[in-house]
Design a protein around this motif. Sequence first.
Motif, PDB file in Angstrom:
ATOM      1  N   ILE A   1       0.836  -1.207   0.000  1.00 25.75           N
ATOM      2  CA  ILE A   1       0.000   0.000   0.000  1.00 25.75           C
ATOM      3  C   ILE A   1       0.866   1.250   0.000  1.00 25.75           C
ATOM      4  CG2 ILE A   1      -1.691   1.316   1.318  1.00 25.75           C
ATOM      5  CD1 ILE A   1      -2.718  -1.423   2.366  1.00 25.75           C
ATOM      6  N   GLY A   2       1.829   1.306   0.905  1.00 25.39           N
ATOM      7  CA  GLY A   2       2.711   2.465   0.961  1.00 25.39           C
ATOM      8  C   GLY A   2       3.545   2.620  -0.294  1.00 25.39           C
ATOM      9  N   ARG A   3       4.059   1.516  -0.812  1.00 23.18           N
ATOM     10  CA  ARG A   3       4.846   1.588  -2.040  1.00 23.18           C
ATOM     11  C   ARG A   3       4.018   2.146  -3.195  1.00 23.18           C
ATOM     12  NH1 ARG A   3       6.672  -3.457  -0.309  1.00 23.18           N
ATOM     13  NH2 ARG A   3       5.430  -4.530  -1.889  1.00 23.18           N
ATOM     14  N   ALA A   4       2.762   1.679  -3.296  1.00 23.35           N
ATOM     15  CA  ALA A   4       1.898   2.160  -4.375  1.00 23.35           C
ATOM     16  C   ALA A   4       1.621   3.648  -4.233  1.00 23.35           C
ATOM     17  CB  ALA A   4       0.590   1.368  -4.387  1.00 23.35           C
ATOM     18  N   ALA A   5       1.416   4.109  -3.000  1.00 26.56           N
ATOM     19  CA  ALA A   5       1.145   5.528  -2.778  1.00 26.56           C
ATOM     20  C   ALA A   5       2.308   6.388  -3.262  1.00 26.56           C
ATOM     21  CB  ALA A   5       0.870   5.787  -1.302  1.00 26.56           C
ATOM     22  N   VAL A   6       3.528   5.955  -2.978  1.00 28.15           N
ATOM     23  CA  VAL A   6       4.709   6.714  -3.386  1.00 28.15           C
ATOM     24  C   VAL A   6       4.917   6.623  -4.895  1.00 28.15           C
ATOM     25  CG1 VAL A   6       7.217   6.878  -3.178  1.00 28.15           C
ATOM     26  CG2 VAL A   6       5.810   6.506  -1.129  1.00 28.15           C
ATOM     27  N   GLU A   7       4.816   5.414  -5.444  1.00 31.86           N
ATOM     28  CA  GLU A   7       5.072   5.220  -6.873  1.00 31.86           C
ATOM     29  C   GLU A   7       4.079   5.987  -7.738  1.00 31.86           C
ATOM     30  OE1 GLU A   7       4.912   1.014  -7.270  1.00 31.86           O
ATOM     31  OE2 GLU A   7       6.874   0.692  -6.313  1.00 31.86           O
ATOM     32  N   ARG A   8       2.862   6.151  -7.250  1.00 26.18           N
ATOM     33  CA  ARG A   8       1.840   6.847  -8.037  1.00 26.18           C
ATOM     34  C   ARG A   8       1.772   8.337  -7.714  1.00 26.18           C
ATOM     35  NH1 ARG A   8      -2.124   1.785  -7.124  1.00 26.18           N
ATOM     36  NH2 ARG A   8      -1.486   0.607  -8.961  1.00 26.18           N
ATOM     37  N   GLY A   9       2.664   8.798  -6.863  1.00 20.29           N
ATOM     38  CA  GLY A   9       2.702  10.209  -6.548  1.00 20.29           C
ATOM     39  C   GLY A   9       1.553  10.682  -5.679  1.00 20.29           C
ATOM     40  N   LEU A  10       0.928   9.772  -4.952  1.00 23.44           N
ATOM     41  CA  LEU A  10      -0.199  10.130  -4.092  1.00 23.44           C
ATOM     42  C   LEU A  10       0.260  10.601  -2.714  1.00 23.44           C
ATOM     43  CD1 LEU A  10      -2.571   7.140  -4.945  1.00 23.44           C
ATOM     44  CD2 LEU A  10      -2.590   9.447  -5.909  1.00 23.44           C
ATOM     45  N   ALA A  11       1.445  10.175  -2.302  1.00 19.26           N
ATOM     46  CA  ALA A  11       2.006  10.559  -1.004  1.00 19.26           C
ATOM     47  C   ALA A  11       3.502  10.331  -1.054  1.00 19.26           C
ATOM     48  CB  ALA A  11       1.380   9.742   0.125  1.00 19.26           C
ATOM     49  N   ASP A  12       4.233  11.022  -0.185  1.00 22.11           N
ATOM     50  CA  ASP A  12       5.663  10.743  -0.072  1.00 22.11           C
ATOM     51  C   ASP A  12       5.922  10.006   1.242  1.00 22.11           C
ATOM     52  OD1 ASP A  12       5.552  12.705   1.937  1.00 22.11           O
ATOM     53  OD2 ASP A  12       6.416  14.267   0.645  1.00 22.11           O
ATOM     54  N   ARG A  13       7.174   9.624   1.429  1.00 15.37           N
ATOM     55  CA  ARG A  13       7.490   8.822   2.621  1.00 15.37           C
ATOM     56  C   ARG A  13       7.207   9.596   3.902  1.00 15.37           C
ATOM     57  NH1 ARG A  13       7.390   3.668   2.473  1.00 15.37           N
ATOM     58  NH2 ARG A  13       8.364   3.806   4.520  1.00 15.37           N
ATOM     59  N   ALA A  14       7.452  10.896   3.883  1.00 19.20           N
ATOM     60  CA  ALA A  14       7.206  11.692   5.088  1.00 19.20           C
ATOM     61  C   ALA A  14       5.723  11.665   5.455  1.00 19.20           C
ATOM     62  CB  ALA A  14       7.682  13.124   4.867  1.00 19.20           C
ATOM     63  N   GLU A  15       4.854  11.755   4.453  1.00 20.10           N
ATOM     64  CA  GLU A  15       3.432  11.722   4.769  1.00 20.10           C
ATOM     65  C   GLU A  15       3.020  10.343   5.277  1.00 20.10           C
ATOM     66  OE1 GLU A  15      -0.918  13.045   3.096  1.00 20.10           O
ATOM     67  OE2 GLU A  15       0.598  12.480   1.611  1.00 20.10           O
ATOM     68  N   LEU A  16       3.564   9.293   4.703  1.00 21.03           N
ATOM     69  CA  LEU A  16       3.247   7.947   5.189  1.00 21.03           C
ATOM     70  C   LEU A  16       3.679   7.780   6.646  1.00 21.03           C
ATOM     71  CD1 LEU A  16       4.202   5.721   2.126  1.00 21.03           C
ATOM     72  CD2 LEU A  16       1.948   6.599   2.763  1.00 21.03           C
ATOM     73  N   GLU A  17       4.844   8.298   6.974  1.00 19.61           N
ATOM     74  CA  GLU A  17       5.296   8.224   8.367  1.00 19.61           C
ATOM     75  C   GLU A  17       4.360   9.011   9.282  1.00 19.61           C
ATOM     76  OE1 GLU A  17       7.497   6.357   9.621  1.00 19.61           O
ATOM     77  OE2 GLU A  17       8.677   5.684   7.885  1.00 19.61           O
ATOM     78  N   SER A  18       3.848  10.138   8.793  1.00 17.85           N
ATOM     79  CA  SER A  18       2.906  10.930   9.575  1.00 17.85           C
ATOM     80  C   SER A  18       1.594  10.179   9.796  1.00 17.85           C
ATOM     81  CB  SER A  18       2.645  12.262   8.866  1.00 17.85           C
ATOM     82  OG  SER A  18       1.688  13.027   9.575  1.00 17.85           O
TER      83      SER A  18
END
Length: 271
Positions: free
Chosen positions: A227-244
């Motif tokens: 899920i997190g990888r897909a969010a980053v790869e598709r430009g929906l979120a960056d790692r900082a937002e996922l950590e948040s």
Amino acid sequence: MTGQQPVVYTHGHQEAVLRSHRSRTAADSAAYLLPELRPGQVLLDIGCGPGTITADLAELVGPTGRVVAVDTSAEVLAQAAGYVAERGLANVVFEVADVHRLPFRDGGFDVVHAHQVLQHVADPVTALREMRRVSAPGGVVAARDVDYASMTWFPEAPALDRWLELYERIARANGGEPDAGRRLLSWARAAGFAEVAAGASTWTYATPGQRAWWGGMWADRVTGTAIGRAAVERGLADRAELESIAAGWREWTAEDDGWFSMLHGEILARG
């Protein structure tokens, strides 16, 4: 199925996902189906995952009945086979299969069961038609799927709002329907079933232990699974937002009044 996009399992099969799946039992995930089960039946368990529900179902149709358990992941099937063996059950066989093209003869199963599967498939109506095809005359097709839009929690948590928004966008980009629970009746009718009984049940997490498990598991899934990888790869979120978002889940687990609940649609279909 010609021309349809490949099935993409949104959650992936990482440890944080299987941690959730291994917690499931027939009692908490298939209670609506249990009155239909009896010894001697032949049951098909679609999308069996690590096998905890499968093993419970095998006990209920055993010792004379048997279960065929299928999944798209050979690795997960191996884990399920190990779990079933640990339970001392000899009436389960495992096979890699796609629900859109089940490799079984018409009418071969008294019960066809799918838990949290139809939300992830490319064509849920085709899947249900296949489930109908392999069910015996007088048999039952049972499906249960969550409805993500029904998820609700307290206290308010903007990080969880963002988590739900991201999840639904990723699931739909993968070709799935995260709000599947409300659609099961419609899909079953479109698949041609003569009789469909539709209902619902919930999962709720409100004790300290439940919150710690559920919130901690989702914090890990946001940052460490597909899920997190897909969010980053598709430009929906960056790692900082996922950590948040993960931090928001952990903060929710520490709330003394924290409460989380979700609705699951359920169908028993025949004919």
